[in-house]
Design a protein around this motif. Structure first.
Motif, PDB file in Angstrom:
ATOM      1  N   ALA A 155     -39.629  73.998  32.094  1.00 49.69           N
ATOM      2  CA  ALA A 155     -38.416  74.953  32.901  1.00 49.69           C
ATOM      3  C   ALA A 155     -37.487  76.183  32.376  1.00 49.69           C
ATOM      4  CB  ALA A 155     -38.315  75.198  34.333  1.00 49.69           C
ATOM      5  N   LYS A 156     -37.067  77.306  32.655  1.00 53.29           N
ATOM      6  CA  LYS A 156     -36.187  78.232  31.921  1.00 53.29           C
ATOM      7  C   LYS A 156     -35.025  77.613  32.424  1.00 53.29           C
ATOM      8  CE  LYS A 156     -38.188  82.688  33.323  1.00 53.29           C
ATOM      9  NZ  LYS A 156     -38.297  83.586  33.723  1.00 53.29           N
ATOM     10  N   ASP A 157     -34.653  76.399  33.180  1.00 53.39           N
ATOM     11  CA  ASP A 157     -33.393  75.897  33.095  1.00 53.39           C
ATOM     12  C   ASP A 157     -33.372  75.009  32.795  1.00 53.39           C
ATOM     13  OD1 ASP A 157     -35.355  74.302  34.103  1.00 53.39           O
ATOM     14  OD2 ASP A 157     -34.140  74.622  36.717  1.00 53.39           O
ATOM     15  N   GLY A 158     -33.871  74.441  31.686  1.00 54.73           N
ATOM     16  CA  GLY A 158     -34.182  73.086  30.974  1.00 54.73           C
ATOM     17  C   GLY A 158     -35.150  71.950  31.771  1.00 54.73           C
ATOM     18  N   SER A 159     -35.410  71.922  32.937  1.00 51.15           N
ATOM     19  CA  SER A 159     -36.142  70.940  33.454  1.00 51.15           C
ATOM     20  C   SER A 159     -37.443  71.008  32.700  1.00 51.15           C
ATOM     21  CB  SER A 159     -35.401  70.880  35.096  1.00 51.15           C
ATOM     22  OG  SER A 159     -37.017  72.013  35.491  1.00 51.15           O
TER      23      SER A 159
END
Length: 476
Positions: free
Chosen positions: A227-231
């Motif tokens: 995801a965009k948040d790196g998750s």
């Protein structure tokens, strides 16, 4: 029309019912194939009543397991209900319970295939769910439908809902942004399959599709979509599995170049022919489709589908089709079922006898709507062709009804409503044109001419000379 080698009737009563239903089925087949006249309610309803009467004589089950016939009796019952369902659609009685049987049968087949191949999109399930809701409402509202038959239809709809729920549960495990990636991969996989079934298989097209699949694969980090948040969202295993299938299928397609072994060529050619016919009907269905004709297409597809052994086709020597052939044939079958589903759902509640009038009005309404969107007409004269056509259709009515021969076909309300919509649009355009012409006649330019005439009458020749186009030579 041959009844497959299924379990025969176990009692003399069941055998008598089978014989009678076979006779009814033959009558239905002759009725639907008769192109010399329109299908009429008075021809279909008696055969429907006879079918229900025979089914009510059965003491036990109808011979269905999970919606599919498993006995000879069940097979003939299925045939009768299917043809009757399509005939109800043909005569415009779409909102009655008997019309529901054929759509549910097609949906069941589609769901079996979606579960088997594990390749489907959220859009597929949304369309099926929406249709099931409409079919369920139709069955519930039809209080005249015999209880045993309405219960059968309700069970089939519920069976479809259960299957859809199972498929939806799998997609619900995908967290953002994986649903979008999943949809793109499904679309690419189907496009590769379609490219394999063209008359001339284009390697460049498949190569471009493979590059798009590889581009999606390159979006991963360390083999995972993030995801965009790196998750790392849940469902990576599902999407990665689909990605690998896409890569393998595109690679296999480039290797095989559309080659189908001769031993499976007859099945392939038959499915391609059916697919092409249904594809053309999907474009021209409003003018060319008689819903009852879909029975023959469905039976052809069902027969080829039921030829499979453990999910695959075998040749005369018992050798199974390789992976490439198997996937191509399954794609074609599913595409055929998809077309029959869309054609049935697109059916209008208007008898085929009234369809020519209904289609003309639909075309007129689209034209009038587009003219209105484009700013309307400039003169009253431009509205005349539409008004004349509408009046000619309106004059076909006798005591407010469209009569074909001596019959009053189903769908009078739908056609009349459409006719009124067209008249409203036409009147709106006419009023706007009249207002525009009135406004033009009262323009300032016209006022100046009147003033000039008054000046001329009073002898002011300079005023006349100031008016262009009067034809008067002041200094002659």
């Amino acid at each position: 029309m041959d009844t497959p080698a299924l379990v025969p009737p176990q009692t003399s009563q069941d055998q008598q019912v089978l014989n009678k239903l076979t006779e009814i089925r033959n009558k239905l087949v002759l009725l639907k194939t008769d192109r010399t006249t329109y299908l009429r309610s008075q021809d279909v309803i008696p055969l429907y009543d006879e079918t229900i009467e025979q089914v009510n004589l059965l003491d036990g089950a109808l011979g269905f397991v999970e919606g599919k016939p498993t006995t000879q009796l069940g097979h003939v019952i299925d045939s009768c209900f299917r043809i009757l369902s399509l005939c109800f659609l043909t005569i415009g009685r779409n909102n009655e319970a008997p019309a529901v049987y054929s759509p549910t049968t097609t949906i069941l087949r589609l769901l079996y295939h979606l579960a088997e191949c594990d390749l489907y999109s959220a859009h597929d399930l949304e369309a099926l769910t929406e249709t099931l809701d409409k079919l369920s409402t139709t069955v519930t509202r039809d209080t005249k439908c015999p209880r045993p038959y309405s219960d059968l239809l309700a069970r089939r709809i519920e069976l479809c809902r259960t299957s859809v729920g199972t498929l939806q549960e799998r997609l619900s495990r995908l967290e953002q942004p994986l649903p979008d990636v999943y949809e793109r991969l499904i679309s690419l996989l189907r496009t590769v399959s379609r490219a394999n079934t063209r008359p001339t298989v284009s390697m460049s097209e498949i190569g471009e599709l493979r590059q798009k699949i590889q581009a999606i694969a390159s979006e991963r980090k360390n083999g995972l979509f993030v995801a965009k948040d790196g998750s790392v969202p849940a469902g990576n295993d599902i999407v990665n599995g689909l990605l690998e299938r896409c890569l393998h299928w595109s690679e296999l397609s480039l290797e095989r170049k559309g080659d189908i072994p001769e031993r499976f060529r007859p099945i392939y050619d038959q499915l391609v022919a059916v697919r092409n016919h249904l594809e053309k009907l999907s474009i021209t269905h409003a003018w060319a489709l008689r819903e009852a004709d879909l029975y023959d297409y469905n039976r052809t597809i069902d027969r080829i589908d039921d030829m499979r052994v453990n999910g695959n086709w075998v040749d005369e020597e018992g050798n199974p089709a390789d992976l490439y052939v198997q996937r191509i044939l399954l794609y074609l079958i599913r595409r055929c079922y998809g077309y029959t589903f869309s054609l049935v759902i697109a059916s209008q509640p208007v008898s085929e006898a009234l369809l020519p009038v209904y289609n003309q009005l639909r075309t007129l309404k689209r034209c009038l709507t587009e003219v209105k969107k484009a700013g309307g007409v400039k003169t009253v004269r431009e509205v005349y062709p539409y008004s004349m056509k509408l009046n000619s259709i309106d004059n076909m009515r006798v005591d407010g009804k469209f009569i074909i021969g001596e019959d009053i076909p189903e769908g009078q309300g739908s056609v009349t409503e459409l006719l009124e919509d067209c008249f409203d649009l036409s009147r709106g355009l006419l009023e706007a044109a009249e207002a525009a012409e009135t406004k033009a006649s009262e323009s300032p330019g016209t006022g100046r001419e009147s003033e000039a005439e008054s000046d001329y009458e009073s002898g002011d020749e300079r005023a006349i000379g100031a008016q262009p186009g009067t034809g008067v030579e002041i200094h002659a």
